[in-house]
Design an enzyme around this catalytic site. Sequence first.
Site, PDB file in Angstrom:
ATOM      1  N   LYS A  27     -38.174   2.495 -35.206  1.00 19.52           N
ATOM      2  CA  LYS A  27     -38.562   2.678 -36.600  1.00 19.52           C
ATOM      3  C   LYS A  27     -39.625   3.767 -36.736  1.00 19.52           C
ATOM      4  CE  LYS A  27     -39.020  -1.149 -38.832  1.00 19.52           C
ATOM      5  NZ  LYS A  27     -38.707  -1.979 -39.987  1.00 19.52           N
ATOM      6  N   ARG A 100     -45.180  -3.576 -40.123  1.00 20.34           N
ATOM      7  CA  ARG A 100     -43.873  -3.961 -39.576  1.00 20.34           C
ATOM      8  C   ARG A 100     -43.814  -3.678 -38.097  1.00 20.34           C
ATOM      9  NH1 ARG A 100     -39.623  -2.895 -43.972  1.00 20.34           N
ATOM     10  NH2 ARG A 100     -40.857  -2.102 -45.664  1.00 20.34           N
ATOM     11  N   GLY A 109     -34.386  -8.943 -37.769  1.00 14.84           N
ATOM     12  CA  GLY A 109     -34.863 -10.263 -38.166  1.00 14.84           C
ATOM     13  C   GLY A 109     -35.685 -10.962 -37.103  1.00 14.84           C
ATOM     14  N   MET A 111     -38.516  -9.788 -35.512  1.00 19.59           N
ATOM     15  CA  MET A 111     -39.950  -9.553 -35.519  1.00 19.59           C
ATOM     16  C   MET A 111     -40.451  -9.658 -36.955  1.00 19.59           C
ATOM     17  SD  MET A 111     -40.451  -8.952 -32.337  1.00 19.59           S
ATOM     18  CE  MET A 111     -42.002  -8.109 -32.289  1.00 19.59           C
ATOM     19  N   ARG A 372     -32.001   4.025 -39.126  1.00 19.03           N
ATOM     20  CA  ARG A 372     -31.730   3.744 -37.710  1.00 19.03           C
ATOM     21  C   ARG A 372     -30.222   3.730 -37.522  1.00 19.03           C
ATOM     22  NH1 ARG A 372     -33.617  -2.573 -37.997  1.00 19.03           N
ATOM     23  NH2 ARG A 372     -32.065  -3.191 -39.500  1.00 19.03           N
ATOM     24  N   HIS A 490     -29.535 -12.118 -43.201  1.00 18.90           N
ATOM     25  CA  HIS A 490     -29.800 -12.393 -41.788  1.00 18.90           C
ATOM     26  C   HIS A 490     -28.527 -12.860 -41.094  1.00 18.90           C
ATOM     27  CE1 HIS A 490     -30.999 -15.020 -38.427  1.00 18.90           C
ATOM     28  NE2 HIS A 490     -31.839 -14.033 -38.187  1.00 18.90           N
ATOM     29  N   SER A 798     -12.997  -4.892  -0.050  1.00 17.35           N
ATOM     30  CA  SER A 798     -13.180  -5.305  -1.437  1.00 17.35           C
ATOM     31  C   SER A 798     -14.417  -6.187  -1.474  1.00 17.35           C
ATOM     32  CB  SER A 798     -11.954  -6.063  -1.933  1.00 17.35           C
ATOM     33  OG  SER A 798     -12.186  -6.474  -3.253  1.00 17.35           O
ATOM     34  N   CYS A 865     -14.113  -7.120  -6.332  1.00 15.17           N
ATOM     35  CA  CYS A 865     -13.270  -8.092  -7.036  1.00 15.17           C
ATOM     36  C   CYS A 865     -14.039  -9.343  -7.444  1.00 15.17           C
ATOM     37  CB  CYS A 865     -12.046  -8.459  -6.202  1.00 15.17           C
ATOM     38  SG  CYS A 865     -12.461  -9.279  -4.663  1.00 15.17           S
ATOM     39  N   TYR A 885     -12.319   1.743  -7.086  1.00 18.82           N
ATOM     40  CA  TYR A 885     -11.865   0.963  -8.251  1.00 18.82           C
ATOM     41  C   TYR A 885     -12.731  -0.275  -8.437  1.00 18.82           C
ATOM     42  CZ  TYR A 885      -9.852  -2.431  -5.006  1.00 18.82           C
ATOM     43  OH  TYR A 885      -9.710  -3.379  -4.042  1.00 18.82           O
TER      44      TYR A 885
HETATM   45  C1  PEP Z   1     -15.963 -13.360  -4.313  1.00 16.15           C
HETATM   46  O1  PEP Z   1     -16.478 -14.118  -3.508  1.00 16.15           O
HETATM   47  O2  PEP Z   1     -16.577 -12.502  -4.945  1.00 16.15           O
HETATM   48  C2  PEP Z   1     -14.525 -13.458  -4.610  1.00 16.15           C
HETATM   49  C3  PEP Z   1     -13.937 -12.597  -5.395  1.00 16.15           C
HETATM   50  O3  PEP Z   1     -13.846 -14.508  -4.084  1.00 16.15           O
HETATM   51  P1  PEP Z   1     -13.888 -15.996  -4.667  1.00 16.15           P
HETATM   52  O4  PEP Z   1     -14.543 -15.941  -5.991  1.00 16.15           O
HETATM   53  O5  PEP Z   1     -12.482 -16.440  -4.723  1.00 16.15           O
HETATM   54  O6  PEP Z   1     -14.683 -16.703  -3.612  1.00 16.15           O
END
Ligand code: PEP
Length: 910
Positions: A27, A100, A109, A111, A372, A490, A798, A865, A885
């Site tokens: 602000k 303010r 809302g 602060m 803003r 709000h 992974s 993963c 990835y």
């Molecule tokens: C992990 O451990 O991050 C994983 C992907 O395997 P899980 O969650 O099946 O143990």
Amino acid sequence: MSTKYVYTFGDGKAEGKADMRNLLGGKGANLAEMNLIGVPVPAGFTITTEVCTLYNQEGKDAVIKLIENDVKAGIAATEKLMNAKFGSKGEAFPLLVSVRSGARVSMPGMMDTVLNLGMNDDAVKIVAEKSGNARFAWDSYRRFVQMYGDVVMGVAAGKGEHNPFEVEIDKLKAEKNISNDTEFSAEDLQELVRRFKIVVKTKTGKDFPTCPWEQLWGAICAVFDSWMTERAVLYRQLNQIPEEWGTAVNVQAMVYGNMGNNSATGVAFTRDAATGEDIFNGEYLINAQGEDVVAGIRTPQEITIEGSRRWAKMQNISEEERAAKYPSLEESMPAAYAELNAVQQKLEDYFHDMQDLEFTIQDGKLWMLQTRNGKRTGTAMVKMAVDMLEQGMINEETAILRLEAAKLDELLHPVFDKESQSKAKVLTKGLPASPGAACGRVVFFADEAEEWKNRGEQVVLVRLETSPEDLRGMNVSEGILTARGGMTSHAAVVARGMGKCCVSGAGEIVVDYHKRSFTVKGVTINEGDWISLNGSTGEVYLGKVATTEASLDHDFRTIMDLAEKHTRMYVRTNADTPRDAKVARDFGAKGVGLCRTEHMFFEGDRIDAMREMILSDTVEQRRIALSKILPMQRSDFEGILEAMDGFGVTIRLLDPPLHEFTPNEPESQKYMAEKMGISVEVVKEKVDALHEFNPMLGHRGCRLGITYPEITEMQARAIIEAACNLKLKGFNPKPEIMVPLVGTVKELRQQANIIRCTADVVFAEKGVKVDYMVGTMIEIPRAALTADQIAEVAEFFSFGTNDLTQMTFGYSRDDAGKFLPEYIKKGILKTDPFAVLDQEGVGQLVQMGAQKGRSTNSKLKLGICGEHGGEPSSVIFCDKVGMDYVSCSPFRVPIARLAAAQAAIMHTNK
Ligand code: PEP
Ligand code: MG
């Protein structure tokens, strides 16, 4: 050089500027910038965010001493520019100020704000005399006592009670037989001031302060204190805002929207915050001050004629009635409207983004109080970025970086099923404050919404209006319905920020907190009854209305195409079924990053074969049992490989502890004993023998394949056979076989040998070969530490950051929910490390694993993963460490794709 704590602005000059938001708050920085670009802004000054940090470290007295002279100088500069005197005894017009908060990012809302500060028994008389408007003077005074009493002195309503000041207002209205605040006379308002002061004294035991300087320091300290209130702390947690940022304090000369019928106040958006359309819109109230618009006490009017007509149509109000009773600003004050319209265009062009504006018109003259970047729904966010790109306002990189990846979620959420909706009974209609569909049981109190939710109920929170205290309850509700308040109330602003469905200002509903019910057109809805809300149309339905998946439009696809163009990493999905794999592929997933095969062992009667395998005594018996599972697994894998044809599919070998598969109930033990022709006692003994004290660290992952190589062999065979079958049918399968829970290279070497030997046998049998890879999860700290050795055997890593987080912190994945919320509340952890990757700790292991792995195997493919693969900040980290990835659940694929593109742009720009 001594540190500068106070920055002044006014009359086209400013000591600060827009890029100083870390120091001046959003602000303060924009108030300075607006001055510099010639937008009319009342003079004032900003106390920096650094002072807030000092305040929390060193306390109030030290800070007041530190900035006292600067604040005095700031007031003196403001007095000069506004030609007024703070604490005037009659020699000049009294300078009244607003105080303010303003953090680095807006916290709507959250602060506290105090208006008309400096008002007292002297000032009110001078204001009345000099303005010739006693009503206005007393109205300003009563507002000040109310706000200061509330914000600084802590006068509050008890649970289920109404605000004590509002109670006095309602009482006096009843006594005077009037229904609108605007009908109060000057004398009535004077009486309110008297009564309000009694409220303050009764509730706090203290007299209302009359010295303007005492008032000012009280308000400045209250803003700093509000940084640490429970609601602000919660908002920061929900939005991942660090505590150290602090808030700035803006002290600014008041301008008055309540000076009479040629004065007004309002809020506006340069584009539609709900839909993203390029339409200037907003709301205003004549003869009012800012808080009236957002508090939802009076229903505001629209700024443009077009908006006003649309509103009237929704409310079933005729054009004649609308024009007479609720004219737009464009009609009621055309000159001020024209100026506002020019300013809004100028500000949007200048900041290259949709602006959320606050303005006041004092006796026909326009003043801007704030600009803003406006909060917006996920849909609006995408539409505005695409439109602004097409309008040449921003480039592709800005369009991508501006999007909040997590907000794409809203576009992927369900909407009402059209048919079910057409049959449902519309109870009433309010304003379409925040889009989406919600359905739940009615509750009236925010704390109870939480209780119900904890019991597993789905709730809709119904309130007269909401306030920041309701934040927690709003967060757990499916949707929010309020009786009062406009599109900028709000409830509306906060719900939009949360991406939660909200219908506000449903004026026909009569809420009775005592009876815990509301009535509308003779129908009574009690606590616990089901209702449904359409946040996109404002409709409220009786009962449950079915929902359908959202359809993704042109703008969404444009953004995804742009993400594709700028990304370096690609996105895979965690999918265990062909259906999930297909959904993810439609969202742009390029392969499967994790297929958890254990899920496939529970389907149908597969579990019997699995149990036979576990309960077997000899390798031969086990092989017979496994051969029953093989064809089922093979068909699962064929389905997934086909759904992801041409892309890599990482299939993980069996991971969970064996005892998860054992028959634990007497019934099933008896059944297995009969089936296998052994005694129940033997079954029981085997089951007992498999019991583990700490299964998460027990006989799971590759440890199963090491002790029962037949399992690995069977799974490898099923995968390779599936791939060969598909190849023979003309597909292009790319299986990647992943060994879980590896801690030493020897484990992987043994398992990889079995896999490769099995593959060779299958290739010979089938007379066809497929490309496949063998790799491992990096989910045990030791694997990260010895990644260089492991990478000599693995073709890919992974990162399993779920287990890696568990084992690095030593927090059980299954039990951490019991203490993590407390850790977050107490500030020991900023976020849940199972949701947001702990870059500082776990991240080091990931980085080390990646570096060490590539040091011995430069072609090593890297991915993630764990759950973090779909969380934007973690995705950005993955890009930084050079992953190929990220992999996440199907509905998070678009989010991860966008975050991956953002990461690529950020890291290239660097
Ligand atoms: C992990 O451990 O991050 C994983 C992907 O395997 P899980 O969650 O099946 O143990
Ligand atoms: Mg794991």
